[in-house]
Design an enzyme around this catalytic site. Structure first.
Site, PDB file in Angstrom:
ATOM      1  N   TRP A  38      11.288  30.215 -16.279  1.00  0.00           N
ATOM      2  CA  TRP A  38      12.437  29.461 -16.833  1.00  0.00           C
ATOM      3  C   TRP A  38      13.741  30.032 -16.258  1.00  0.00           C
ATOM      4  O   TRP A  38      14.663  29.305 -15.910  1.00  0.00           O
ATOM      5  CB  TRP A  38      12.495  29.577 -18.365  1.00  0.00           C
ATOM      6  CG  TRP A  38      11.767  28.493 -19.080  1.00  0.00           C
ATOM      7  CD1 TRP A  38      10.592  28.622 -19.745  1.00  0.00           C
ATOM      8  CD2 TRP A  38      12.174  27.113 -19.231  1.00  0.00           C
ATOM      9  NE1 TRP A  38      10.233  27.411 -20.289  1.00  0.00           N
ATOM     10  CE2 TRP A  38      11.175  26.471 -19.996  1.00  0.00           C
ATOM     11  CE3 TRP A  38      13.262  26.367 -18.788  1.00  0.00           C
ATOM     12  CZ2 TRP A  38      11.245  25.116 -20.339  1.00  0.00           C
ATOM     13  CZ3 TRP A  38      13.331  25.016 -19.128  1.00  0.00           C
ATOM     14  CH2 TRP A  38      12.332  24.410 -19.887  1.00  0.00           C
ATOM     15  N   TRP A  61      32.753  14.069 -29.335  1.00  0.00           N
ATOM     16  CA  TRP A  61      32.641  15.343 -30.042  1.00  0.00           C
ATOM     17  C   TRP A  61      33.728  15.467 -31.101  1.00  0.00           C
ATOM     18  O   TRP A  61      34.832  14.943 -30.944  1.00  0.00           O
ATOM     19  CB  TRP A  61      32.751  16.516 -29.056  1.00  0.00           C
ATOM     20  CG  TRP A  61      31.764  16.484 -27.930  1.00  0.00           C
ATOM     21  CD1 TRP A  61      32.044  16.283 -26.609  1.00  0.00           C
ATOM     22  CD2 TRP A  61      30.339  16.642 -28.012  1.00  0.00           C
ATOM     23  NE1 TRP A  61      30.879  16.314 -25.862  1.00  0.00           N
ATOM     24  CE2 TRP A  61      29.824  16.533 -26.701  1.00  0.00           C
ATOM     25  CE3 TRP A  61      29.450  16.869 -29.061  1.00  0.00           C
ATOM     26  CZ2 TRP A  61      28.463  16.635 -26.405  1.00  0.00           C
ATOM     27  CZ3 TRP A  61      28.099  16.977 -28.769  1.00  0.00           C
ATOM     28  CH2 TRP A  61      27.615  16.857 -27.459  1.00  0.00           C
ATOM     29  N   GLU A 102       8.521  32.726 -19.094  1.00  0.00           N
ATOM     30  CA  GLU A 102       9.954  32.906 -19.384  1.00  0.00           C
ATOM     31  C   GLU A 102      10.710  33.315 -18.122  1.00  0.00           C
ATOM     32  O   GLU A 102      11.835  32.871 -17.884  1.00  0.00           O
ATOM     33  CB  GLU A 102      10.161  33.953 -20.481  1.00  0.00           C
ATOM     34  CG  GLU A 102       9.595  33.564 -21.836  1.00  0.00           C
ATOM     35  CD  GLU A 102      10.053  32.191 -22.310  1.00  0.00           C
ATOM     36  OE1 GLU A 102      11.235  31.856 -22.162  1.00  0.00           O
ATOM     37  OE2 GLU A 102       9.209  31.437 -22.829  1.00  0.00           O
ATOM     38  N   TRP A 146      29.099  21.175 -26.797  1.00  0.00           N
ATOM     39  CA  TRP A 146      28.264  22.320 -26.438  1.00  0.00           C
ATOM     40  C   TRP A 146      29.006  23.344 -25.591  1.00  0.00           C
ATOM     41  O   TRP A 146      28.677  24.522 -25.588  1.00  0.00           O
ATOM     42  CB  TRP A 146      26.997  21.849 -25.710  1.00  0.00           C
ATOM     43  CG  TRP A 146      27.227  21.025 -24.476  1.00  0.00           C
ATOM     44  CD1 TRP A 146      27.414  19.680 -24.404  1.00  0.00           C
ATOM     45  CD2 TRP A 146      27.307  21.496 -23.120  1.00  0.00           C
ATOM     46  NE1 TRP A 146      27.597  19.278 -23.107  1.00  0.00           N
ATOM     47  CE2 TRP A 146      27.532  20.370 -22.289  1.00  0.00           C
ATOM     48  CE3 TRP A 146      27.204  22.761 -22.533  1.00  0.00           C
ATOM     49  CZ2 TRP A 146      27.666  20.469 -20.908  1.00  0.00           C
ATOM     50  CZ3 TRP A 146      27.328  22.847 -21.145  1.00  0.00           C
ATOM     51  CH2 TRP A 146      27.564  21.716 -20.353  1.00  0.00           C
ATOM     52  N   TRP A 152      22.136  25.993 -23.279  1.00  0.00           N
ATOM     53  CA  TRP A 152      23.048  25.109 -24.035  1.00  0.00           C
ATOM     54  C   TRP A 152      22.791  23.639 -23.715  1.00  0.00           C
ATOM     55  O   TRP A 152      22.778  22.792 -24.607  1.00  0.00           O
ATOM     56  CB  TRP A 152      24.515  25.489 -23.778  1.00  0.00           C
ATOM     57  CG  TRP A 152      24.900  26.581 -24.728  1.00  0.00           C
ATOM     58  CD1 TRP A 152      24.883  27.916 -24.484  1.00  0.00           C
ATOM     59  CD2 TRP A 152      25.255  26.429 -26.110  1.00  0.00           C
ATOM     60  NE1 TRP A 152      25.207  28.610 -25.620  1.00  0.00           N
ATOM     61  CE2 TRP A 152      25.454  27.724 -26.625  1.00  0.00           C
ATOM     62  CE3 TRP A 152      25.424  25.341 -26.956  1.00  0.00           C
ATOM     63  CZ2 TRP A 152      25.815  27.944 -27.967  1.00  0.00           C
ATOM     64  CZ3 TRP A 152      25.783  25.555 -28.282  1.00  0.00           C
ATOM     65  CH2 TRP A 152      25.979  26.850 -28.771  1.00  0.00           C
ATOM     66  N   ASN A 191      15.916  34.749 -28.758  1.00  0.00           N
ATOM     67  CA  ASN A 191      15.870  33.427 -28.123  1.00  0.00           C
ATOM     68  C   ASN A 191      15.711  32.282 -29.130  1.00  0.00           C
ATOM     69  O   ASN A 191      16.387  31.263 -29.049  1.00  0.00           O
ATOM     70  CB  ASN A 191      14.736  33.375 -27.100  1.00  0.00           C
ATOM     71  CG  ASN A 191      14.688  32.031 -26.401  1.00  0.00           C
ATOM     72  OD1 ASN A 191      15.658  31.615 -25.774  1.00  0.00           O
ATOM     73  ND2 ASN A 191      13.572  31.328 -26.534  1.00  0.00           N
TER      74      ASN A 191
HETATM   75  P1  FAD Z   1      12.011  38.081 -23.105  1.00  0.00           P
HETATM   76  O1  FAD Z   1      11.414  37.155 -24.085  1.00  0.00           O
HETATM   77  O2  FAD Z   1      11.406  39.418 -22.987  1.00  0.00           O
HETATM   78  O3  FAD Z   1      11.948  37.330 -21.688  1.00  0.00           O
HETATM   79  C1  FAD Z   1      11.959  38.040 -20.438  1.00  0.00           C
HETATM   80  C2  FAD Z   1      13.103  37.597 -19.583  1.00  0.00           C
HETATM   81  O4  FAD Z   1      12.942  36.242 -19.212  1.00  0.00           O
HETATM   82  C3  FAD Z   1      14.460  37.680 -20.272  1.00  0.00           C
HETATM   83  O5  FAD Z   1      14.978  38.962 -20.189  1.00  0.00           O
HETATM   84  C4  FAD Z   1      15.256  36.649 -19.497  1.00  0.00           C
HETATM   85  O6  FAD Z   1      15.769  37.179 -18.300  1.00  0.00           O
HETATM   86  C5  FAD Z   1      14.219  35.605 -19.157  1.00  0.00           C
HETATM   87  N1  FAD Z   1      14.225  34.516 -20.143  1.00  0.00           N
HETATM   88  C6  FAD Z   1      13.579  34.486 -21.322  1.00  0.00           C
HETATM   89  N2  FAD Z   1      13.754  33.296 -21.936  1.00  0.00           N
HETATM   90  C7  FAD Z   1      14.541  32.572 -21.120  1.00  0.00           C
HETATM   91  C8  FAD Z   1      15.076  31.255 -21.197  1.00  0.00           C
HETATM   92  N3  FAD Z   1      14.830  30.427 -22.214  1.00  0.00           N
HETATM   93  N4  FAD Z   1      15.875  30.831 -20.188  1.00  0.00           N
HETATM   94  C9  FAD Z   1      16.131  31.624 -19.128  1.00  0.00           C
HETATM   95  N5  FAD Z   1      15.640  32.876 -19.005  1.00  0.00           N
HETATM   96  C10 FAD Z   1      14.857  33.345 -19.987  1.00  0.00           C
HETATM   97  N6  FAD Z   1      19.400  34.456 -21.281  1.00  0.00           N
HETATM   98  C11 FAD Z   1      20.177  35.275 -20.564  1.00  0.00           C
HETATM   99  O7  FAD Z   1      19.656  36.164 -19.876  1.00  0.00           O
HETATM  100  N7  FAD Z   1      21.550  35.144 -20.567  1.00  0.00           N
HETATM  101  C12 FAD Z   1      22.177  34.186 -21.300  1.00  0.00           C
HETATM  102  O8  FAD Z   1      23.410  34.091 -21.258  1.00  0.00           O
HETATM  103  C13 FAD Z   1      21.373  33.327 -22.101  1.00  0.00           C
HETATM  104  N8  FAD Z   1      21.957  32.387 -22.890  1.00  0.00           N
HETATM  105  C14 FAD Z   1      21.142  31.533 -23.634  1.00  0.00           C
HETATM  106  C15 FAD Z   1      21.746  30.536 -24.405  1.00  0.00           C
HETATM  107  C16 FAD Z   1      20.964  29.646 -25.155  1.00  0.00           C
HETATM  108  C17 FAD Z   1      21.626  28.562 -25.979  1.00  0.00           C
HETATM  109  C18 FAD Z   1      19.557  29.778 -25.125  1.00  0.00           C
HETATM  110  C19 FAD Z   1      18.694  28.847 -25.922  1.00  0.00           C
HETATM  111  C20 FAD Z   1      18.955  30.764 -24.368  1.00  0.00           C
HETATM  112  C21 FAD Z   1      19.730  31.656 -23.608  1.00  0.00           C
HETATM  113  N9  FAD Z   1      19.149  32.681 -22.827  1.00  0.00           N
HETATM  114  C22 FAD Z   1      19.947  33.494 -22.061  1.00  0.00           C
HETATM  115  C23 FAD Z   1      17.679  32.795 -22.701  1.00  0.00           C
HETATM  116  C24 FAD Z   1      16.993  33.774 -23.689  1.00  0.00           C
HETATM  117  O9  FAD Z   1      17.433  33.536 -24.985  1.00  0.00           O
HETATM  118  C25 FAD Z   1      17.214  35.245 -23.347  1.00  0.00           C
HETATM  119  O10 FAD Z   1      16.962  35.462 -21.980  1.00  0.00           O
HETATM  120  C26 FAD Z   1      16.280  36.147 -24.145  1.00  0.00           C
HETATM  121  O11 FAD Z   1      16.509  35.979 -25.518  1.00  0.00           O
HETATM  122  C27 FAD Z   1      16.512  37.588 -23.742  1.00  0.00           C
HETATM  123  O12 FAD Z   1      15.737  38.474 -24.509  1.00  0.00           O
HETATM  124  P2  FAD Z   1      14.561  39.304 -23.843  1.00  0.00           P
HETATM  125  O13 FAD Z   1      15.050  40.018 -22.646  1.00  0.00           O
HETATM  126  O14 FAD Z   1      13.951  40.127 -24.918  1.00  0.00           O
HETATM  127  O15 FAD Z   1      13.575  38.139 -23.395  1.00  0.00           O
END
Ligand code: FAD
Length: 481
Positions: A281, A310, A278, A363, A386, A345
């Site tokens: 990513w 759209w 993650e 979107w 997105w 997520n």
């Molecule tokens: P954990 O599961 O603990 O992951 C650890 C860290 O990895 C997160 O804190 C984050 O920094 C990073 N991470 C995790 N998943 C992703 C991912 N898919 N893409 C990029 N980084 C990731 N994340 C944001 O930080 N800011 C946003 O504005 C954001 N918008 C999103 C919009 C959409 C439509 C989607 C599908 C995902 C988005 N995410 C975003 C990614 C992800 O949903 C969140 O980072 C995550 O839910 C944060 O929770 P956590 O810290 O408990 O994550």
């Protein structure tokens, strides 16, 4: 006496802060820190008031730590990036700064601002920028022909090889200065921005972030792979808000992970590796916005998706925003975000897919709405998420992959535990109907106050497939595919 100025932006921490560390390396220099709030710019970027408040709280915590080390934090508010350049140029002159240190920000407007500043300083002040905010610097993970990877898995493989070579370490926090600069009289006046408290789930400060990271690594990591998709469980780190403002660095995450799981790179099926994935990513999306700056301007990565027709429908959009779609998993998720500033997520994926592929709404409406509500709002991750959901991005879900919100709800919240937490009106609905309450025979009798589905998923799916297919055909025939 030499004066070094550190310009803090999205790096609100003492530890592992390359710019701060470099500014403090000369023990004889007087070190000043500066933070410039730019509320008009934030309005333009649509920043969530909750995130702005969280930023202010973290700035206050950081100021405390800086003061204890003899580094005064100068705080200033000016409307936008242009004004911040003018103010900082003058501030450097007034303070007779010899060098200005900052960590790069990779977004388009931020990079343009930094170039303007360097021009305005015209070599009078030495500017030193540092890579930060990613595990590996953007541009450092390249394909055989020196391009940016467009697909995540090969990117990740190359990334892991590089990571093992580079082994990024964390820098220590600066120690107390001999030439301590007196604390400034500038109070941290509230930003000229709508205020919404960050909430109890988000105490400010890097100590909190580091302790959350430690606890997560030592107590929850093992179950992460198995549980991370279940929104009713507190199974993810909840560190995103700290990472977004740089209260915590990805290198700190990686090093803590390595110290808890030294073999992480060898066990691809472990919770620790899944979490690292993650973080990669996160880097991937940041590397992408540097390689393709048009992403910062909300352009789709795949050209033909520009032609999707759209639907413009404010009533449907508002129903989605407010969590009144009649699809419980979507509504519960939207209410979670509206009330707390964070969304799980899996639910971000489901709600994004619903807006784009069930309602056929652009979107970018969703991207904008998320940023305006999220405490962890981050241009690169949000845009990447997105564009993934809308099938407009690099390595996105194919356009014909359309989540069924009811099936997704059943799969990830089988008994409706999460749904009932955010939709108390469904408390009495039996488990077998909680994902389709409109079908519950007892609904009338129980006086159920919950909307019927605003669209029929089956027919919405057909409409969307046709709209994407038409756009693709148009793109191919006009050469914008
Ligand atoms: P954990 O599961 O603990 O992951 C650890 C860290 O990895 C997160 O804190 C984050 O920094 C990073 N991470 C995790 N998943 C992703 C991912 N898919 N893409 C990029 N980084 C990731 N994340 C944001 O930080 N800011 C946003 O504005 C954001 N918008 C999103 C919009 C959409 C439509 C989607 C599908 C995902 C988005 N995410 C975003 C990614 C992800 O949903 C969140 O980072 C995550 O839910 C944060 O929770 P956590 O810290 O408990 O994550």
């Amino acid at each position: 006496m030499k004066t070094h100025l550190v310009w803090l932006r999205a790096d609100l921490r003492l530890h592992d802060n390359p710019a701060l560390y470099a500014a403090c390396r000369d023990p004889d220099a007087r070190v000043l820190a500066v933070y410039i709030a730019t509320p008009e710019q934030w309005r333009l970027h649509g920043m969530a008031p909750r995130q702005a408040a969280f930023l202010l709280d973290n700035l206050a915590a950081l100021r405390h730590g800086l003061t204890a080390r003899g580094i005064a934090l100068h705080y200033h508010q000016c409307p936008d990036f242009n004004a911040s350049v003018a103010w900082l140029t003058d501030f450097c002159r007034r303070q007779q700064a010899g060098a200005l240190f900052y960590n790069y920000q990779y977004e388009f407007n931020e990079q343009r601002r930094d170039r303007a500043l360097e021009q305005a300083l015209d070599g009078q002040v030495i500017c030193q920028g540092f890579d930060d905010g990613t595990l590996l610097p953007p541009g450092s993970v390249r394909t055989g022909d020196s391009g940016m990877y467009k697909v995540f898995t090969p990117f990740r493989n190359a990334f892991l090889r590089k990571l093992a070579d580079v082994d990024p370490q964390c820098l220590p926090a600066p120690s107390r200065r001999i030439n301590a600069a007196p604390d400034t009289a500038d109070g941290l006046a509230p930003f000229d921005y709508p205020r919404q408290a960050p909430g109890e789930a988000y105490p400010a400060g890097e100590d909190v972030a580091l302790s959350r990271l430690r606890t997560f690594c030592h107590q929850q990591m093992q179950d992460y792979r198995k549980m991370r998709d279940i929104p009713s469980q507190d199974a993810t780190s909840r560190l995103s808000a700290y990472l977004a403002l740089g209260v915590l660095s990805p290198r700190q995450c990686y090093n803590r992970l390595r110290s808890a799981y030294p073999q992480v790179l060898e066990h691809a099926d472990s919770g620790a590796f899944t979490w690292l994935n993650e973080l990669i990513w996160r880097d991937f999306y940041r590397h992408l916005i540097v390689a393709y700056p048009a992403l910062c301007k909300h352009q789709p990565f795949i050209g033909w998706t520009r032609h999707v027709a759209w639907r413009r429908d404010d009533v449907l959009l508002a129903a989605w925003q407010q969590g009144n779609t009649g699809y419980p998993i979507v509504d519960a998720a939207m209410r979670q975000m509206n009330q707390t500033g964070w969304m799980h997520n899996r639910l971000r994926m489901i709600t994004a897919s619903f807006l784009v592929k069930d309602l056929l709404i652009d979107w970018r409406e969703g991207e904008r709405y998320f940023i305006s509500r999220l405490i962890d709002g981050d241009l690169a991750a949000n845009n990447g998420g997105w564009q993934w959901a809308a099938s407009t991005g690099t390595d996105a879900a194919p356009y014909f992959r359309i989540f069924n919100p009811t099936t997704q709800g059943r799969r990830f919240d089988e008994k409706g535990v999460f749904i009932r937490r955010w939709l108390p009106e469904l408390a009495a609905v039996p488990d077998s109907y909680v994902h389709e309450p409109h079908r519950w025979p007892g609904a009338g009798h129980a006086g159920l106050d919950y909307p019927r589905p605003i669209v029929d998923h089956g027919s919405a799916r057909q409409t969307t497939l046709a709209a994407y297919q038409a756009a693709k055909n148009l793109g191919l025939s006009s050469g914008t595919g």
